[in-house]
Design a protein around this motif. Structure first.
Motif, PDB file in Angstrom:
ATOM      1  N   THR A   1      36.167  72.454 153.481  1.00 50.06           N
ATOM      2  CA  THR A   1      35.944  71.530 152.422  1.00 50.06           C
ATOM      3  C   THR A   1      35.434  72.080 151.164  1.00 50.06           C
ATOM      4  N   ARG A   2      35.356  71.542 150.049  1.00 48.71           N
ATOM      5  CA  ARG A   2      34.985  72.140 149.032  1.00 48.71           C
ATOM      6  C   ARG A   2      33.239  72.410 149.035  1.00 48.71           C
ATOM      7  N   GLN A   3      32.693  71.609 149.915  1.00 47.01           N
ATOM      8  CA  GLN A   3      31.155  71.795 150.099  1.00 47.01           C
ATOM      9  C   GLN A   3      30.964  73.130 150.868  1.00 47.01           C
ATOM     10  N   SER A   4      31.780  73.093 152.223  1.00 45.89           N
ATOM     11  CA  SER A   4      31.648  74.705 153.059  1.00 45.89           C
ATOM     12  C   SER A   4      31.919  75.635 152.019  1.00 45.89           C
ATOM     13  N   ALA A   5      32.988  75.672 151.333  1.00 48.05           N
ATOM     14  CA  ALA A   5      33.512  76.883 150.738  1.00 48.05           C
ATOM     15  C   ALA A   5      32.684  77.270 149.771  1.00 48.05           C
ATOM     16  N   LEU A   6      32.083  76.224 148.764  1.00 47.01           N
ATOM     17  CA  LEU A   6      31.237  76.423 147.372  1.00 47.01           C
ATOM     18  C   LEU A   6      29.848  76.267 147.718  1.00 47.01           C
ATOM     19  N   GLY A   7      29.287  75.564 148.649  1.00 44.47           N
ATOM     20  CA  GLY A   7      28.215  75.422 148.857  1.00 44.47           C
ATOM     21  C   GLY A   7      27.496  73.894 148.439  1.00 44.47           C
ATOM     22  N   LEU A   8      26.550  73.564 148.926  1.00 37.68           N
ATOM     23  CA  LEU A   8      26.056  72.178 148.427  1.00 37.68           C
ATOM     24  C   LEU A   8      25.154  72.051 147.194  1.00 37.68           C
ATOM     25  N   PRO A   9      25.342  71.145 146.283  1.00 37.47           N
ATOM     26  CA  PRO A   9      24.650  71.256 145.285  1.00 37.47           C
ATOM     27  C   PRO A   9      23.158  70.657 145.375  1.00 37.47           C
ATOM     28  N   TYR A  10      22.245  71.467 144.568  1.00 33.05           N
ATOM     29  CA  TYR A  10      20.670  70.874 144.619  1.00 33.05           C
ATOM     30  C   TYR A  10      20.331  70.821 143.143  1.00 33.05           C
ATOM     31  N   ILE A  11      19.139  70.253 142.968  1.00 32.76           N
ATOM     32  CA  ILE A  11      18.574  70.326 141.601  1.00 32.76           C
ATOM     33  C   ILE A  11      17.471  71.354 141.533  1.00 32.76           C
ATOM     34  N   GLU A  12      17.425  72.122 140.477  1.00 33.12           N
ATOM     35  CA  GLU A  12      16.452  73.107 139.947  1.00 33.12           C
ATOM     36  C   GLU A  12      16.001  72.662 138.702  1.00 33.12           C
ATOM     37  N   HIS A  13      14.619  72.975 138.515  1.00 33.11           N
ATOM     38  CA  HIS A  13      14.070  72.757 137.250  1.00 33.11           C
ATOM     39  C   HIS A  13      13.764  73.906 136.275  1.00 33.11           C
ATOM     40  N   HIS A  14      14.202  73.850 135.123  1.00 35.69           N
ATOM     41  CA  HIS A  14      13.889  75.300 134.380  1.00 35.69           C
ATOM     42  C   HIS A  14      13.422  74.713 132.868  1.00 35.69           C
ATOM     43  N   THR A  15      12.728  75.584 132.402  1.00 42.24           N
ATOM     44  CA  THR A  15      12.120  75.418 131.038  1.00 42.24           C
ATOM     45  C   THR A  15      12.868  76.252 129.982  1.00 42.24           C
ATOM     46  N   TYR A  16      13.510  75.669 129.024  1.00 44.96           N
ATOM     47  CA  TYR A  16      14.188  76.413 127.970  1.00 44.96           C
ATOM     48  C   TYR A  16      13.634  75.743 126.643  1.00 44.96           C
ATOM     49  N   ASP A  17      13.183  76.779 125.855  1.00 49.46           N
ATOM     50  CA  ASP A  17      12.567  76.236 124.689  1.00 49.46           C
ATOM     51  C   ASP A  17      11.605  75.410 124.788  1.00 49.46           C
ATOM     52  N   GLY A  18      10.437  75.682 125.606  1.00 50.90           N
ATOM     53  CA  GLY A  18       9.404  74.779 125.849  1.00 50.90           C
ATOM     54  C   GLY A  18       9.881  73.487 126.306  1.00 50.90           C
ATOM     55  N   GLN A  19      11.138  73.194 126.787  1.00 47.74           N
ATOM     56  CA  GLN A  19      11.502  71.872 127.287  1.00 47.74           C
ATOM     57  C   GLN A  19      12.267  71.851 128.758  1.00 47.74           C
ATOM     58  N   ASP A  20      11.807  71.103 129.833  1.00 47.66           N
ATOM     59  CA  ASP A  20      11.991  71.172 130.967  1.00 47.66           C
ATOM     60  C   ASP A  20      13.559  70.445 131.064  1.00 47.66           C
ATOM     61  N   TYR A  21      14.312  71.179 131.886  1.00 53.00           N
ATOM     62  CA  TYR A  21      15.749  70.744 132.312  1.00 53.00           C
ATOM     63  C   TYR A  21      15.975  70.575 133.717  1.00 53.00           C
ATOM     64  N   ALA A  22      16.682  69.678 134.366  1.00 50.60           N
ATOM     65  CA  ALA A  22      16.839  69.669 135.813  1.00 50.60           C
ATOM     66  C   ALA A  22      18.561  70.102 135.813  1.00 50.60           C
ATOM     67  N   VAL A  23      18.764  71.529 136.365  1.00 50.66           N
ATOM     68  CA  VAL A  23      19.870  72.039 136.405  1.00 50.66           C
ATOM     69  C   VAL A  23      20.442  72.240 137.757  1.00 50.66           C
ATOM     70  N   THR A  24      22.063  71.632 137.788  1.00 49.06           N
ATOM     71  CA  THR A  24      22.764  71.911 139.102  1.00 49.06           C
ATOM     72  C   THR A  24      22.731  73.149 139.692  1.00 49.06           C
ATOM     73  N   SER A  25      22.230  73.470 141.107  1.00 48.54           N
ATOM     74  CA  SER A  25      22.550  74.901 141.348  1.00 48.54           C
ATOM     75  C   SER A  25      23.268  74.758 142.869  1.00 48.54           C
ATOM     76  N   TYR A  26      23.703  75.811 143.735  1.00 46.41           N
ATOM     77  CA  TYR A  26      24.222  75.472 144.862  1.00 46.41           C
ATOM     78  C   TYR A  26      23.910  76.429 146.006  1.00 46.41           C
ATOM     79  N   THR A  27      23.736  75.725 147.116  1.00 44.34           N
ATOM     80  CA  THR A  27      23.347  76.654 148.151  1.00 44.34           C
ATOM     81  C   THR A  27      24.278  77.760 148.594  1.00 44.34           C
ATOM     82  N   MET A  28      24.194  78.935 149.234  1.00 42.49           N
ATOM     83  CA  MET A  28      25.137  79.751 149.551  1.00 42.49           C
ATOM     84  C   MET A  28      26.386  79.320 150.239  1.00 42.49           C
TER      85      MET A  28
END
Length: 493
Positions: free
Chosen positions: A70-97
């Motif tokens: 499936t797309r999930q097993s080949a690509l990995g499962l999405p999860y949310i990471e939090h990053h700070t850019y220019d002093g502002q926090d953002y929720a960013v989609t990342s993927y498991t391996m």
């Protein structure tokens, strides 16, 4: 091209992709290492040659049929990471391996093999949701935001549209980033492989007579009907085991492998005749030189198809004996190298300790090779035999307290192995001589005799035997002995 040529077309770029400069850097950077795309009919050996390539080049192999993902097993499962850019926090989609990339890393961890092949089968039959991700993988060598490890080469395989309704055509952008290799079925190449693998003689001799039935795919009212190289190989393996267990093989069983009814029926009829000739001509008695004169007369008067079947029976038996002689020769050489190592270590350690170290090393190599896919079946079997005999040597020498006595005991054990090698070679030589005498008595210097001699040259094991041990009857059949040896040497190379 045929599958044998395709194998070379793959080996050469793999070696080039893995070549390093004096600083240990790959001479062709990853971005310029084009994935290789094998396109050809199903069941002709695309996956098989990947296993052979990994074994011959000593690199790892991870193989996946991509349609099972499936797309999930080949690509990995999405999860949310939090990053700070220019002093502002953002929720960013990342993927498991990706499960696929994780398998590569797991193989590297288990075996220590750092380079290998990631083989993705049925690449052009993926679902619509997987298509963008797979195109990204072929172009950028990444699944999601994870890149394939350095030193791993991508090879993909697919079927042309006429063989699979699920096929998706690649666009020019994608094709311009891969090395496409088109492969076709080829019986002559498959027969060479079948001899090397020791496939059942009935399958080889039948296809020699009915070459047109080697590979057929037809459309019928109730779906596709087919006979493929994979089907013949699997059927040959089944026949060998069924024969040893004295189990019947009927048309229904054959039809489970050769799924084209008219060919399955034809082979079932041939198999009955093959087994009948096996009983009537008593091939083992011919190899022992104990046939009745009437038997030669019967073969002389037999129809051409019957004669070819008997030739196939004879060739199958001498090939089995030649394979045994080859196996004993390779095994003896390996054991000789082991004892040479033991002798060299005698100044600093005992014979039993040296043998134990070699056994441990061989066991680790066997385990790692199996997991990494770097050992073919012949090498695996030979190493298993070697380990078993080394264990016997160790058991025999352990009671000895004097190093020289222990080594003399090991040499005595090794002498039994050299005797087995000599016995196997002698039996094959006598068998070949007797078969030639029988054929001279029955068919003389005929077309059938020429065909038999030609098959001996084409068969890896009988060719090896003639080149290394000689066969006077074979040489007498063709006065140009040096020419024959040159041809055998060229085929071996």
């Amino acid at each position: 091209m045929n599958i044998k040529q395709a194998k070379q077309e793959l080996i050469h770029p793999i070696r080039a992709y893995l070549a390093r400069d004096s600083f240990g850097v790959y001479q062709i950077p990853s971005v310029r290492q084009r994935p290789m795309l094998l396109m050809g009919p199903p069941g002709i050996g695309k996956t098989q040659i990947m296993e052979q390539i990994a074994a011959e080049t000593g690199i790892g192999l991870v193989a996946y049929t991509i349609t099972h993902h499936t797309r999930q097993s080949a690509l990995g499962l999405p999860y949310i990471e939090h990053h700070t850019y220019d002093g502002q926090d953002y929720a960013v989609t990342s993927y498991t391996m990706s499960e696929i990339l994780a398998s590569v890393h797991q193989l590297m961890e288990r075996t220590g093999v750092r380079e290998g092949i990631l083989f993705l089968d049925e690449i052009n039959c993926i679902s619509e949701t997987l298509t963008p991700m797979m195109l990204q993988f072929l172009q950028c060598k990444t699944f999601g935001n994870q890149k394939i490890p350095e030193g791993w080469i991508i090879v993909a395989a697919g079927n042309p549209p006429e063989y699979n309704k699920s096929v998706r055509e690649f666009d020019v952008v994608t094709l311009d980033r891969v090395r496409r290799i088109d492969v076709q079925e080829d019986f002559a190449v498959w027969k060479e492989y079948a001899y090397r693998r020791g496939l059942h003689g009935a399958v080889i001799s039948y296809l020699d007579i009915r070459k047109e039935n080697f590979y057929q795919i037809e459309s019928a009212a109730d779906g596709m009907q087919f006979a493929t190289a994979r089907g013949w190989e699997d059927l040959a393996a089944l026949l060998t085991v069924y024969e040893s267990l004295e189990l019947p093989v009927d048309r229904e069983v054959i039809g489970q492998y050769i799924q084209l009814p008219r060919i399955a029926k034809d082979f079932a009829n041939y198999l009955e005749l093959y087994q009948k000739y096996q009983r009537a001509y008593r091939v083992d008695e011919i190899l022992e030189g104990q046939w009745e004169p009437v038997l030669a007369s019967e073969l002389n008067a037999a129809p051409f198809d019957e004669t070819l079947s008997v030739l196939g029976l004879l060739l199958s038996r001498v090939s089995e004996r030649a394979r045994l002689a080859w196996e004993q020769d390779v095994l003896t050489d390996a054991l000789y190298a082991d004892l040479t190592r033991v002798k060299g270590a005698m100044t600093t350690t005992s014979v039993s300790q040296a043998l134990t170290a070699i056994i441990t090393e061989r066991s680790q190599t066997l385990t790692a090779g199996r997991e990494a896919g770097t050992l073919d079946s012949d090498s695996t079997h030979r190493m298993q035999q070697e380990l078993q005999i080394l264990e016997q040597y160790l058991h025999a020498v352990q009671p000895e307290t004097v190093v020289e006595d222990a080594f003399a005991c090991a040499k005595e054990q090794f002498a039994a192995q050299t005797e087995k090698r000599a016995q196997a070679a002698t039996e094959e030589g006598q068998g070949l001589d007797n078969v030639f005498r029988f054929l001279e008595e029955s068919v003389g210097e005929s077309q059938e005799m020429v065909m038999f001699a030609t098959e001996l040259t084409a068969n890896f094991y009988t060719a090896w035997y003639i080149q290394n041990c000689g066969c006077e009857a074979y040489y007498l059949f063709d006065d140009a002995q040096s020419k024959i040896l040159d041809e055998i040497a060229q085929m071996k190379n």
